[in-house]
Design a protein around this motif. Structure first.
Motif, PDB file in Angstrom:
ATOM      1  N   GLY A 223      20.152  -9.794   6.066  1.00 19.49           N
ATOM      2  CA  GLY A 223      20.726  -9.458   4.545  1.00 19.49           C
ATOM      3  C   GLY A 223      19.430  -8.992   3.605  1.00 19.49           C
ATOM      4  O   GLY A 223      19.715  -9.192   2.521  1.00 19.49           O
ATOM      5  N   THR A 224      18.816  -8.103   4.340  1.00 22.38           N
ATOM      6  CA  THR A 224      17.492  -7.640   3.485  1.00 22.38           C
ATOM      7  C   THR A 224      17.328  -6.264   3.697  1.00 22.38           C
ATOM      8  O   THR A 224      18.315  -5.658   4.504  1.00 22.38           O
ATOM      9  CB  THR A 224      16.133  -8.334   3.536  1.00 22.38           C
ATOM     10  N   ALA A 225      16.773  -5.602   2.871  1.00 20.92           N
ATOM     11  CA  ALA A 225      16.285  -4.031   2.986  1.00 20.92           C
ATOM     12  C   ALA A 225      15.132  -3.834   2.641  1.00 20.92           C
ATOM     13  O   ALA A 225      14.468  -4.303   1.612  1.00 20.92           O
ATOM     14  CB  ALA A 225      17.316  -3.196   2.178  1.00 20.92           C
ATOM     15  N   LEU A 226      14.613  -2.805   3.134  1.00 20.08           N
ATOM     16  CA  LEU A 226      12.942  -2.311   2.691  1.00 20.08           C
ATOM     17  C   LEU A 226      13.311  -1.317   1.563  1.00 20.08           C
ATOM     18  O   LEU A 226      13.986  -0.334   1.917  1.00 20.08           O
ATOM     19  CB  LEU A 226      12.185  -1.752   3.823  1.00 20.08           C
ATOM     20  N   VAL A 227      12.924  -1.528   0.475  1.00 20.96           N
ATOM     21  CA  VAL A 227      13.150  -0.424  -0.770  1.00 20.96           C
ATOM     22  C   VAL A 227      12.056  -0.144  -1.448  1.00 20.96           C
ATOM     23  O   VAL A 227      10.868  -0.745  -1.330  1.00 20.96           O
ATOM     24  CB  VAL A 227      14.049  -1.189  -1.840  1.00 20.96           C
ATOM     25  N   ARG A 228      12.008   1.109  -1.987  1.00 21.90           N
ATOM     26  CA  ARG A 228      10.968   1.538  -2.710  1.00 21.90           C
ATOM     27  C   ARG A 228      10.658   0.728  -3.801  1.00 21.90           C
ATOM     28  O   ARG A 228      11.421   0.373  -4.688  1.00 21.90           O
ATOM     29  CB  ARG A 228      11.132   3.069  -3.107  1.00 21.90           C
ATOM     30  N   SER A 229       9.281   0.475  -4.220  1.00 20.73           N
ATOM     31  CA  SER A 229       8.948  -0.212  -5.272  1.00 20.73           C
ATOM     32  C   SER A 229       8.454   0.759  -6.280  1.00 20.73           C
ATOM     33  O   SER A 229       8.122   0.018  -7.391  1.00 20.73           O
ATOM     34  CB  SER A 229       7.709  -1.187  -5.002  1.00 20.73           C
TER      35      SER A 229
ATOM     36  N   ALA B 120       0.788  -1.357  -0.001  1.00 22.29           N
ATOM     37  CA  ALA B 120      -0.046  -0.065   0.086  1.00 22.29           C
ATOM     38  C   ALA B 120       0.924   1.242   0.072  1.00 22.29           C
ATOM     39  O   ALA B 120       0.381   2.248  -0.666  1.00 22.29           O
ATOM     40  CB  ALA B 120      -1.207  -0.019   1.138  1.00 22.29           C
ATOM     41  N   VAL B 121       2.141   1.040   0.631  1.00 23.73           N
ATOM     42  CA  VAL B 121       2.669   2.543   0.743  1.00 23.73           C
ATOM     43  C   VAL B 121       3.955   2.389  -0.411  1.00 23.73           C
ATOM     44  O   VAL B 121       4.832   3.461  -0.349  1.00 23.73           O
ATOM     45  CB  VAL B 121       3.465   2.638   2.269  1.00 23.73           C
ATOM     46  N   GLY B 122       4.090   1.330  -0.960  1.00 31.36           N
ATOM     47  CA  GLY B 122       4.981   1.532  -2.265  1.00 31.36           C
ATOM     48  C   GLY B 122       6.370   0.900  -1.728  1.00 31.36           C
ATOM     49  O   GLY B 122       7.285   1.543  -2.301  1.00 31.36           O
ATOM     50  N   VAL B 123       6.514  -0.150  -0.936  1.00 34.86           N
ATOM     51  CA  VAL B 123       7.990  -0.681  -0.517  1.00 34.86           C
ATOM     52  C   VAL B 123       7.854  -1.989  -0.462  1.00 34.86           C
ATOM     53  O   VAL B 123       6.645  -2.750  -0.559  1.00 34.86           O
ATOM     54  CB  VAL B 123       8.427  -0.190   0.713  1.00 34.86           C
ATOM     55  N   ARG B 124       8.946  -2.665  -0.694  1.00 36.45           N
ATOM     56  CA  ARG B 124       8.982  -4.331  -0.718  1.00 36.45           C
ATOM     57  C   ARG B 124      10.257  -4.618  -0.179  1.00 36.45           C
ATOM     58  O   ARG B 124      11.250  -4.018   0.189  1.00 36.45           O
ATOM     59  CB  ARG B 124       8.960  -4.682  -2.048  1.00 36.45           C
ATOM     60  N   VAL B 125      10.454  -5.839   0.384  1.00 35.98           N
ATOM     61  CA  VAL B 125      11.590  -6.400   0.897  1.00 35.98           C
ATOM     62  C   VAL B 125      12.520  -6.980  -0.102  1.00 35.98           C
ATOM     63  O   VAL B 125      12.073  -7.856  -0.859  1.00 35.98           O
ATOM     64  CB  VAL B 125      11.289  -7.587   1.943  1.00 35.98           C
ATOM     65  N   ALA B 126      13.800  -6.749  -0.180  1.00 36.42           N
ATOM     66  CA  ALA B 126      14.634  -7.091  -1.141  1.00 36.42           C
ATOM     67  C   ALA B 126      15.816  -7.588  -0.509  1.00 36.42           C
ATOM     68  O   ALA B 126      16.280  -6.947   0.659  1.00 36.42           O
ATOM     69  CB  ALA B 126      15.114  -5.943  -2.150  1.00 36.42           C
ATOM     70  N   ARG B 127      16.563  -8.705  -1.120  1.00 29.91           N
ATOM     71  CA  ARG B 127      17.673  -8.940  -0.837  1.00 29.91           C
ATOM     72  C   ARG B 127      18.634  -8.388  -0.961  1.00 29.91           C
ATOM     73  O   ARG B 127      19.060  -7.673  -2.157  1.00 29.91           O
ATOM     74  CB  ARG B 127      17.971 -10.508  -1.196  1.00 29.91           C
ATOM     75  N   VAL B 128      19.654  -7.796  -0.108  1.00 28.38           N
ATOM     76  CA  VAL B 128      20.834  -6.955  -0.341  1.00 28.38           C
ATOM     77  C   VAL B 128      22.138  -7.702  -0.180  1.00 28.38           C
ATOM     78  O   VAL B 128      23.113  -7.033   0.022  1.00 28.38           O
ATOM     79  CB  VAL B 128      20.923  -5.591   0.378  1.00 28.38           C
TER      80      VAL B 128
END
Length: 165
Positions: A158-164, A96-104
Motif C-alpha cells: 500500500g505504498t508508492a515511491l513519490v517525488r519529494s 539523494a535522488v529526491g524520492v520518498r516512500v509514501a502510503r497510498v
C-alpha cells in the motif's frame, strides 16, 4: 482459435478503479512535481546509491576478500532500508535522488494539501517498511509494475515511491 488466445495475448486489461489521465491519478497523486509517482530510473538510481553505501559500510565489518561480503552487504542494506524508511520515509539513496516512500492506501480521497507536503503524509510504519524490504530482496516484485508504474512490492504494502522535490 484466435478468440481462445486473444484474451491473454492482448495484454492485461485495466480493471475497475484503474487507469486515468495520468499515472497515479486513481491514487490521488498529482500528475507532476512533488508527490507524483517517481519513474523507474529514479527508483533504480536510489537503489544503486543505497547498495553502494551498504557495500562501504559492510567493509567496516568484513574484509574485501571475505566470502561473506555479499551476505554482509545484503544484511546492511536490509537493515538500513527498514530503519531509514520507518524513521524518515526514505533511504539515503532515495533522499539523494529526491524520492520518498509514501502510503497510498488512503485512496484518492486525500486532499491536495497532503500530497504537496503542506499536511504531513502518513508515516509508512515499520511493518510496511519491513514488508517492502523483504519483497525487494527477491527482486522480481521490484521489476514487475502495474498500470501506474508502481512495483509489486509497493502495491502489496500500500505504498508508492513519490517525488519529494
Amino acid at each position: 482459435m484466435g478468440r481462445a488466445t486473444g484474451s491473454w495475448l492482448s495484454g492485461p486489461q485495466i480493471g475497475p478503479g484503474g487507469g486515468g489521465e495520468y499515472r497515479g491519478q486513481d491514487l490521488g497523486l498529482p500528475e507532476s512535481g512533488p508527490g507524483s509517482l517517481a519513474g523507474g530510473w529514479l527508483r533504480t538510481l536510489g537503489l544503486l546509491v543505497d547498495w553502494v553505501m551498504a557495500g562501504g559500510v559492510s567493509l567496516l565489518f568484513v574484509s574485501f576478500d571475505s566470502p561473506n561480503l555479499g551476505t554482509t552487504v545484503l544484511a546492511v542494506w536490509f537493515v538500513l532500508g527498514v530503519v531509514a524508511v520507518t524513521l524518515f520515509g526514505f533511504t539515503p539513496g532515495q533522499f539523494a535522488v529526491g524520492v520518498r516512500v509514501a502510503r497510498v492506501d488512503l485512496g484518492p480521497d486525500r486532499t491536495e494539501a497532503e500530497v504537496t507536503g503542506e499536511v504531513p503524509i502518513a508515516a509508512v510504519g515499520i511493518l510496511r517498511a519491513l514488508g517492502r524490504q523483504v519483497l525487494i530482496v527477491f527482486l522480481v516484485p521490484a521489476l514487475i509494475n502495474d498500470y501506474n508504474g508502481r512495483a509489486l512490492h509497493d502495491r502489496a504494502t500500500g505504498t508508492a515511491l513519490v517525488r519529494s522535490r
